[in-house]
Design a protein around this motif. Sequence first.
Motif, PDB file in Angstrom:
ATOM      1  N   ALA A 131      26.620  76.622 129.118  1.00 32.69           N
ATOM      2  CA  ALA A 131      25.678  75.956 128.487  1.00 32.69           C
ATOM      3  C   ALA A 131      24.853  76.690 127.305  1.00 32.69           C
ATOM      4  O   ALA A 131      24.946  78.216 127.396  1.00 32.69           O
ATOM      5  CB  ALA A 131      24.678  75.739 129.668  1.00 32.69           C
ATOM      6  N   PRO A 132      24.135  76.060 126.432  1.00 37.15           N
ATOM      7  CA  PRO A 132      23.442  76.734 125.281  1.00 37.15           C
ATOM      8  C   PRO A 132      22.331  77.545 125.995  1.00 37.15           C
ATOM      9  O   PRO A 132      21.756  76.976 126.988  1.00 37.15           O
ATOM     10  CB  PRO A 132      23.017  75.629 124.618  1.00 37.15           C
ATOM     11  N   LEU A 156      23.496  78.256 117.749  1.00 38.77           N
ATOM     12  CA  LEU A 156      22.838  76.864 117.615  1.00 38.77           C
ATOM     13  C   LEU A 156      21.294  77.154 117.032  1.00 38.77           C
ATOM     14  O   LEU A 156      20.597  77.784 117.808  1.00 38.77           O
ATOM     15  CB  LEU A 156      22.778  76.303 118.807  1.00 38.77           C
ATOM     16  N   PRO A 168      11.081  66.522 121.446  1.00 38.79           N
ATOM     17  CA  PRO A 168      12.580  66.736 121.480  1.00 38.79           C
ATOM     18  C   PRO A 168      13.149  67.636 120.377  1.00 38.79           C
ATOM     19  O   PRO A 168      12.548  67.409 119.174  1.00 38.79           O
ATOM     20  CB  PRO A 168      13.330  65.549 121.715  1.00 38.79           C
ATOM     21  N   PHE A 179      19.119  69.739 116.695  1.00 39.22           N
ATOM     22  CA  PHE A 179      19.995  70.836 116.445  1.00 39.22           C
ATOM     23  C   PHE A 179      20.593  70.683 115.094  1.00 39.22           C
ATOM     24  O   PHE A 179      20.972  69.658 114.522  1.00 39.22           O
ATOM     25  CB  PHE A 179      20.950  70.808 117.639  1.00 39.22           C
ATOM     26  N   GLY A 180      21.266  71.813 114.674  1.00 43.90           N
ATOM     27  CA  GLY A 180      22.029  71.899 113.347  1.00 43.90           C
ATOM     28  C   GLY A 180      23.679  72.088 114.177  1.00 43.90           C
ATOM     29  O   GLY A 180      23.863  71.756 115.269  1.00 43.90           O
ATOM     30  N   ASP A 181      24.434  72.142 113.230  1.00 50.79           N
ATOM     31  CA  ASP A 181      25.955  72.265 113.505  1.00 50.79           C
ATOM     32  C   ASP A 181      26.400  73.410 114.242  1.00 50.79           C
ATOM     33  O   ASP A 181      27.556  73.420 114.793  1.00 50.79           O
ATOM     34  CB  ASP A 181      26.615  71.717 112.511  1.00 50.79           C
ATOM     35  N   GLY A 182      25.591  74.302 113.907  1.00 54.35           N
ATOM     36  CA  GLY A 182      26.131  75.680 114.678  1.00 54.35           C
ATOM     37  C   GLY A 182      26.803  76.527 113.586  1.00 54.35           C
ATOM     38  O   GLY A 182      27.355  76.037 112.895  1.00 54.35           O
ATOM     39  N   PHE A 185      16.532  65.308 130.001  1.00 54.06           N
ATOM     40  CA  PHE A 185      17.049  64.603 128.791  1.00 54.06           C
ATOM     41  C   PHE A 185      18.558  64.813 128.831  1.00 54.06           C
ATOM     42  O   PHE A 185      19.191  65.473 129.335  1.00 54.06           O
ATOM     43  CB  PHE A 185      16.720  65.502 127.325  1.00 54.06           C
ATOM     44  N   TYR A 191      21.751  65.059 126.154  1.00 59.01           N
ATOM     45  CA  TYR A 191      22.235  65.266 124.801  1.00 59.01           C
ATOM     46  C   TYR A 191      23.767  64.946 124.629  1.00 59.01           C
ATOM     47  O   TYR A 191      24.527  65.532 125.547  1.00 59.01           O
ATOM     48  CB  TYR A 191      21.964  66.730 124.293  1.00 59.01           C
ATOM     49  N   ARG A 230      27.039  67.566 115.538  1.00 54.38           N
ATOM     50  CA  ARG A 230      25.969  68.367 116.242  1.00 54.38           C
ATOM     51  C   ARG A 230      25.589  67.787 117.548  1.00 54.38           C
ATOM     52  O   ARG A 230      25.758  66.550 117.658  1.00 54.38           O
ATOM     53  CB  ARG A 230      24.807  68.447 115.283  1.00 54.38           C
ATOM     54  N   LEU A 231      24.812  68.580 118.100  1.00 51.87           N
ATOM     55  CA  LEU A 231      24.286  68.249 119.551  1.00 51.87           C
ATOM     56  C   LEU A 231      23.257  67.384 119.230  1.00 51.87           C
ATOM     57  O   LEU A 231      22.320  67.482 118.229  1.00 51.87           O
ATOM     58  CB  LEU A 231      23.824  69.494 120.319  1.00 51.87           C
ATOM     59  N   ARG A 261      15.753  60.329 126.740  1.00 56.05           N
ATOM     60  CA  ARG A 261      14.867  61.249 127.607  1.00 56.05           C
ATOM     61  C   ARG A 261      14.276  60.292 128.592  1.00 56.05           C
ATOM     62  O   ARG A 261      13.970  59.001 128.321  1.00 56.05           O
ATOM     63  CB  ARG A 261      13.642  61.721 126.606  1.00 56.05           C
ATOM     64  N   TYR A 273      25.461  66.781 127.725  1.00 54.93           N
ATOM     65  CA  TYR A 273      24.743  67.812 128.304  1.00 54.93           C
ATOM     66  C   TYR A 273      23.642  67.357 128.942  1.00 54.93           C
ATOM     67  O   TYR A 273      22.618  66.560 128.236  1.00 54.93           O
ATOM     68  CB  TYR A 273      24.327  68.819 127.383  1.00 54.93           C
ATOM     69  N   PHE A 279      19.829  73.907 129.849  1.00 51.93           N
ATOM     70  CA  PHE A 279      21.179  73.105 129.781  1.00 51.93           C
ATOM     71  C   PHE A 279      21.931  73.158 130.695  1.00 51.93           C
ATOM     72  O   PHE A 279      21.876  74.293 131.439  1.00 51.93           O
ATOM     73  CB  PHE A 279      21.763  73.538 128.430  1.00 51.93           C
ATOM     74  N   GLY A 280      22.478  72.054 131.474  1.00 60.14           N
ATOM     75  CA  GLY A 280      23.611  72.144 131.988  1.00 60.14           C
ATOM     76  C   GLY A 280      25.152  72.583 131.319  1.00 60.14           C
ATOM     77  O   GLY A 280      24.933  72.893 130.210  1.00 60.14           O
TER      78      GLY A 280
END
Lengths: 115, 110
Positions: free
Chosen positions: A42-43, A90, A103, A106-109, B34, B36, B43-44, B49, B86, B100-101
């Motif tokens: 997980a992140p 990320l 919420p 996110f960027g692409d990483g 949430f 995702y 991207r994520l 939600r 996720y 996150f999971g």
Amino acid sequence: DAMVIQNPRYQVTQFGKPVTLSCSQTLNHNVMYWYQQKSSQAPKLLFHYYDKDFNNEADTPDNFQSRRPNTSFCFLDIRSPGLGDAAMYLCATSRRQGASNQPQHFGDGTRLSIL
Amino acid sequence: AQRVTQPEKLLSVFKGAPVELKCNYSYSGSPELFWYVQYSRQRLQLLLRHISRESIKGFTADLNKGETSFHLKKPFAQEEDSAMYYCALKTGAGSYQLTFGKGTKLSVIP
């Protein structure tokens, strides 16, 4: 399109050689985050900025530092990368309004490899 | 400390079949939950939600506090639903930390 941009997409560095990852945003969000994501995991949040207020997670290694010179940019500095720091990094942003944090976007990483 | 569990690493379903991606959480307070999604080479991005109680791309998720679950459902899977999903938890409206999971990879078989 308003977005979160990370540069570079792929970064290779040598063991122990400092490296900087970059994140910029056009969303004008007041919160910016850095996450580390290792393979099949997980992140994991490393730290975040609320405006200029820096907040480090308790288990983030001292090897990881961050800078936010202005609203749009945030940098992740790894002072002496070890093999265990190879991961996807990320960047994310969110808007905090009063007591509510919206919420995250996110960027692409950036995928970091250590030689 | 809070935790999010996604028990399935990989879920394969046929096109047109129902989909349920499981998510369980542990947190003693009132969380925000949430989903995702990360499509291949993208991207994520936020899918939905729980406080919005909306349906996005045919997906819905209901927060069940008694079972501490937030499962993601879709009645008829499409090929374009193939992605990594996720589940994530925030410990309150003002919280910064998103837990996150490990994610579930959904593969929809044509």
